[in-house]
Design a protein around this motif. Structure first.
Motif, mmCIF file in Angstrom:
data_model
loop_
_atom_site.group_PDB
_atom_site.id
_atom_site.type_symbol
_atom_site.label_atom_id
_atom_site.label_comp_id
_atom_site.label_asym_id
_atom_site.label_seq_id
_atom_site.Cartn_x
_atom_site.Cartn_y
_atom_site.Cartn_z
ATOM 1 N N LEU A 1 -22.925 3.801 104.458
ATOM 2 C CA LEU A 1 -22.291 5.111 104.326
ATOM 3 C C LEU A 1 -22.110 5.497 102.868
ATOM 4 O O LEU A 1 -22.274 6.672 102.507
ATOM 5 C CB LEU A 1 -20.943 5.114 105.049
ATOM 6 C CG LEU A 1 -20.202 6.458 105.047
ATOM 7 C CD1 LEU A 1 -21.015 7.513 105.783
ATOM 8 C CD2 LEU A 1 -18.825 6.305 105.685
ATOM 9 N N LEU B 1 -15.869 5.411 110.048
ATOM 10 C CA LEU B 1 -16.956 5.940 109.229
ATOM 11 C C LEU B 1 -16.946 7.468 109.201
ATOM 12 O O LEU B 1 -17.181 8.084 108.159
ATOM 13 C CB LEU B 1 -18.316 5.440 109.746
ATOM 14 C CG LEU B 1 -18.574 3.933 109.658
ATOM 15 C CD1 LEU B 1 -19.964 3.597 110.178
ATOM 16 C CD2 LEU B 1 -18.411 3.456 108.216
ATOM 17 N N LEU C 1 -16.598 9.817 105.889
ATOM 18 C CA LEU C 1 -17.638 10.793 105.569
ATOM 19 C C LEU C 1 -17.034 12.187 105.393
ATOM 20 O O LEU C 1 -17.372 12.907 104.450
ATOM 21 C CB LEU C 1 -18.694 10.815 106.680
ATOM 22 C CG LEU C 1 -19.806 11.861 106.527
ATOM 23 C CD1 LEU C 1 -20.609 11.627 105.252
ATOM 24 C CD2 LEU C 1 -20.727 11.835 107.752
#
Length: 276
Positions: free
Chosen positions: A49, A72, A76
């Motif tokens: 990521l 995640l 993000l």
């Protein structure tokens, strides 16, 4: 007025196919605008990521993602917000609706739609069948096929067959050649759905000319003669009408649109076949 461009970051913990399809379908609605796609498949760890985030920072734009596990997605979204890039979880509204309707929590399973289940192996079987019986290579037992496509050269029979195979339909196709009769087995077939594909002479000639150019072949042949091509198409449509086979005009249809129409026809055909 010139065309404008924007960066479209597609972040997935699976193959990215869902995002690509959604992003392209949405972007296609805006004339004069094109997306510069950045596709990041199989993002399932923090280190993966971070590499994605660094690229978003280098080229801010719109961020669409499907990350179903861990934090995640939150990481993000935070990074995208800091870089001034609008960010959206494409599947979250659908998950929320399903959860509300079903009254149960989802299981975080990245790539769950690609599990090796019976449906997957059905598609593989259909693909093997279709590739082995392309362009006139008819199976000994034609009744094994789900769909038979007929049409003159350059009516998109092969790519349509492959698309249908990916949807689980065993498909064979046969080019209609002037002066060559259709095998009797086809006209006698009961189980398969038989569909005739045709296009305008102008469209067929354009595609054939491009084909000949790519092969450095003679472009003055009957293969691209306007009258000869028109006669081919007329003869094919008469064949379809005589046998009462459904037809599809592929002149302005994409492969996906043609396949969707065939899937719809096959659904009705299958129900009638079962009822007999």
């Amino acid at each position: 007025m010139g065309r404008s461009y924007f960066h479209l970051h597609l972040v997935s913990d699976s193959t990215g196919e869902t995002l690509i399809n959604v992003g392209r379908a949405a972007a296609a609605q805006y004339e004069g605008v094109s997306a510069i796609e950045h596709v990041y498949p199989l993002v399932r760890s923090g280190s993966q990521l971070e590499r994605v985030i660094s690229e978003i920072r280098a080229a801010p734009g719109l961020v669409l993602y499907t990350l179903v596990g861990g934090d995640l997605g939150q990481r993000l979204e935070m990074a995208a917000r800091e870089s001034g890039s609008p960010c959206l979880s494409v599947l979250q509204p659908v998950h929320d609706l399903l959860q509300s309707y079903l009254g149960t929590q989802k299981a975080a399973r990245p790539g769950a739609q690609h599990m090796l289940n019976a449906e997957y192996f059905k598609r593989i079987d259909a693909m093997n069948f279709t590739l082995a019986h392309d362009d006139g290579n008819l199976p000994e037992d034609l009744e094994e096929a789900d769909v038979i496509l007929l049409g003159v050269s350059r009516t998109s029979k092969t790519p349509t067959s492959i698309y249908l195979a990916n949807r689980g339909l065993k498909t064979t196709n046969l080019p209609l050649i002037p002066g060559v009769p259709v095998p009797a087995e086809i006209e006698a077939a009961r189980k398969p759905l038989i569909v005739g594909l045709f296009a305008s002479p102008e469209r067929i000639i354009q595609i054939r000319q491009n084909r000949l150019s790519s092969l450095n072949a003679d472009e003055s042949s009957m293969y691209v003669d306007r009258e000869a091509v028109s006669d081919e198409i007329t003869a094919s449509r008469r064949l379809f009408m005589r046998n009462r086979w459904p037809t599809i005009d592929v002149t302005r249809r994409s492969i996906e649109e043609t396949a969707a129409a065939i899937l719809d026809l096959h659904r009705d055909h299958r129900m009638k076949f079962i009822a007999e």
